[in-house]
Design a protein around this motif. Structure first.
Motif, PDB file in Angstrom:
ATOM      1  N   PHE A  15      21.681  47.899  53.894  1.00 39.16           N
ATOM      2  CA  PHE A  15      20.966  46.380  53.349  1.00 39.16           C
ATOM      3  C   PHE A  15      21.989  44.866  53.602  1.00 39.16           C
ATOM      4  N   TYR A  29      19.712  34.909  41.992  1.00 34.32           N
ATOM      5  CA  TYR A  29      20.256  34.017  41.824  1.00 34.32           C
ATOM      6  C   TYR A  29      19.538  32.856  41.110  1.00 34.32           C
TER       7      TYR A  29
ATOM      8  N   ARG B  57      30.302  35.661  39.787  1.00 30.77           N
ATOM      9  CA  ARG B  57      29.677  34.255  40.165  1.00 30.77           C
ATOM     10  C   ARG B  57      29.729  33.299  40.904  1.00 30.77           C
ATOM     11  N   ALA B  60      30.349  35.307  44.472  1.00 26.83           N
ATOM     12  CA  ALA B  60      29.144  35.077  45.020  1.00 26.83           C
ATOM     13  C   ALA B  60      28.762  33.938  45.964  1.00 26.83           C
ATOM     14  N   VAL B  61      28.877  32.740  44.974  1.00 24.70           N
ATOM     15  CA  VAL B  61      28.974  31.641  45.164  1.00 24.70           C
ATOM     16  C   VAL B  61      29.392  30.977  46.897  1.00 24.70           C
ATOM     17  N   SER B  63      30.843  33.262  48.569  1.00 27.67           N
ATOM     18  CA  SER B  63      30.954  34.123  49.693  1.00 27.67           C
ATOM     19  C   SER B  63      29.755  33.921  50.288  1.00 27.67           C
ATOM     20  N   VAL B  64      28.629  32.615  50.454  1.00 23.09           N
ATOM     21  CA  VAL B  64      27.624  31.702  50.553  1.00 23.09           C
ATOM     22  C   VAL B  64      28.117  30.367  51.668  1.00 23.09           C
ATOM     23  N   VAL B  75      27.716  24.495  39.154  1.00 26.60           N
ATOM     24  CA  VAL B  75      26.677  24.035  39.160  1.00 26.60           C
ATOM     25  C   VAL B  75      25.658  25.412  39.781  1.00 26.60           C
ATOM     26  N   TYR B  76      25.743  26.108  40.876  1.00 25.52           N
ATOM     27  CA  TYR B  76      25.511  26.795  41.684  1.00 25.52           C
ATOM     28  C   TYR B  76      25.753  28.275  41.180  1.00 25.52           C
ATOM     29  N   VAL B  78      26.175  28.055  38.280  1.00 22.37           N
ATOM     30  CA  VAL B  78      25.692  28.548  36.425  1.00 22.37           C
ATOM     31  C   VAL B  78      27.016  29.309  35.586  1.00 22.37           C
ATOM     32  N   PHE B 121      33.927  41.297  46.449  1.00 26.97           N
ATOM     33  CA  PHE B 121      32.924  40.672  46.514  1.00 26.97           C
ATOM     34  C   PHE B 121      31.862  41.871  47.439  1.00 26.97           C
ATOM     35  N   ASP B 122      32.721  42.275  48.878  1.00 25.27           N
ATOM     36  CA  ASP B 122      31.837  43.202  49.151  1.00 25.27           C
ATOM     37  C   ASP B 122      31.988  44.330  48.265  1.00 25.27           C
ATOM     38  N   TRP B 125      28.611  43.624  45.862  1.00 22.51           N
ATOM     39  CA  TRP B 125      27.435  43.168  46.155  1.00 22.51           C
ATOM     40  C   TRP B 125      26.362  45.421  46.375  1.00 22.51           C
ATOM     41  N   PRO B 126      27.326  45.785  47.281  1.00 25.05           N
ATOM     42  CA  PRO B 126      26.889  47.299  47.777  1.00 25.05           C
ATOM     43  C   PRO B 126      25.202  47.699  45.733  1.00 25.05           C
ATOM     44  N   MET B 128      25.078  44.967  43.125  1.00 29.53           N
ATOM     45  CA  MET B 128      23.720  44.000  43.161  1.00 29.53           C
ATOM     46  C   MET B 128      22.577  44.560  43.946  1.00 29.53           C
ATOM     47  N   ALA B 129      22.954  44.250  45.366  1.00 23.73           N
ATOM     48  CA  ALA B 129      21.747  45.189  45.868  1.00 23.73           C
ATOM     49  C   ALA B 129      20.851  46.162  45.601  1.00 23.73           C
TER      50      ALA B 129
END
Lengths: 163, 163
Positions: A15, A29, B57, B60-61, B63-64, B75-76, B78, B121-122, B125-126, B128-129
DNA sequence: GATTTATAATTGCAAATGCATATTATTCTG
DNA sequence: CAGAATAATATGCATTTGCAATTATAAATC
């Protein structure tokens, strides 16, 4: 910014990473953002009526499907069973619902909305409807219908119950 | 059951009642169900990593989009600002993020994800994915893309911030 | 440039939440 | 049909949450 990429079609890797997908392409999200806003906007209105999110959801569900067993109501209303139990306590105290023992299975308690409960939900509904309509503002009917249809498929994919 | 009706096109009345629309045609309901399931499924996995929803969260945010001010991060991600403030406390204690004062505005604290934070987070992630992929199972790419596009429009319609 | 107003972040506190467990009733199994 | 497993609901408890108030800094106004 806001570069629009289609979802991945390359299945050669297990993924993509979140950073590769991008937050604004990641449906969970976006839905969390959307529902966060929706629920927060509603909460203000509910507070004025002495309602919390679980209590409001209980009334909303019962306004459509009445006399549900508590365990089913918890699924429909998306509330933990223990949280719901306490929410029902308050709703019953305030006369918005009644708990009625099931005739066939005495483990089961069915929850019935009262006229007062319906009236309370009716007071809230215009706000819900307004936010709902605002969300879909400028989105054509066919697109809305397709969106809802996809949502239904998705719910079917991940739900744990048959309803 | 599960009768499929298109969304209302009759605008002669202010709005339909929820019972008329039906729960399974009401997008906010479906999204709440969907996200409830998604978040509950994730929570189990997070618990094993000592994470809560707000903490996850946040990671997650970040990480981007890294080094966000706390107010934007809220805000991002939530998450209420006060809740986030405490989540960051824990994340910082565990070495998953660092708080850094903004050079230009000393009211602002920027949050930076650490390597340990990325690693955490890694690990998540699997899962979540996997849930993400399960949600869209059997839904063609064009339909997914259209769905996400509609979501983006909806978020644009009701968000309170420019991001 | 002093005073008011607005913004960022934290914290106190009461209420809400989720998990694990208890309690009672039902169904299944041998 | 006795005993074990399962199901529905309630409750004890520690943690989390959201709101309101607080503190600190920056921007706006006069």
């Amino acid at each position: 910014m806001n570069d629009i990429k289609p979802p991945a079609t390359d299945r050669s890797e297990p993924f993509q990473r979140l950073g590769e997908i991008g937050l604004s392409n990641f449906a969970p999200y976006l839905m969390n953002r959307l529902m966060g806003r929706y629920n927060a906007d509603l909460r203000q209105e509910m507070a004025g009526l002495g309602l919390t999110t679980p209590k409001m959801r209980t009334l909303a569900v019962l306004s459509v499907i009445d006399a549900l067993p508590i365990s089913e109501l918890a699924v429909y209303a998306v509330v933990e069973q223990s949280t719901l139990s306490r929410a029902l306590e308050q709703l019953a105290t305030d006369g918005l619902v009644r708990r009625e023992p099931d005739a066939n299975d005495s483990r089961v308690t069915r929850v019935v909305i009262t006229d007062t409960g319906r009236a309370a939900f009716d007071q809230l509904w215009p706000t819900m409807a307004r936010i709902y309509s605002q969300m879909f503002n400028g989105i054509p009917d066919e697109e809305r219908a397709a969106f809802v249809e996809t949502l239904r498929k998705m719910l079917h994919n991940i739900r744990k119950h048959d309803f």
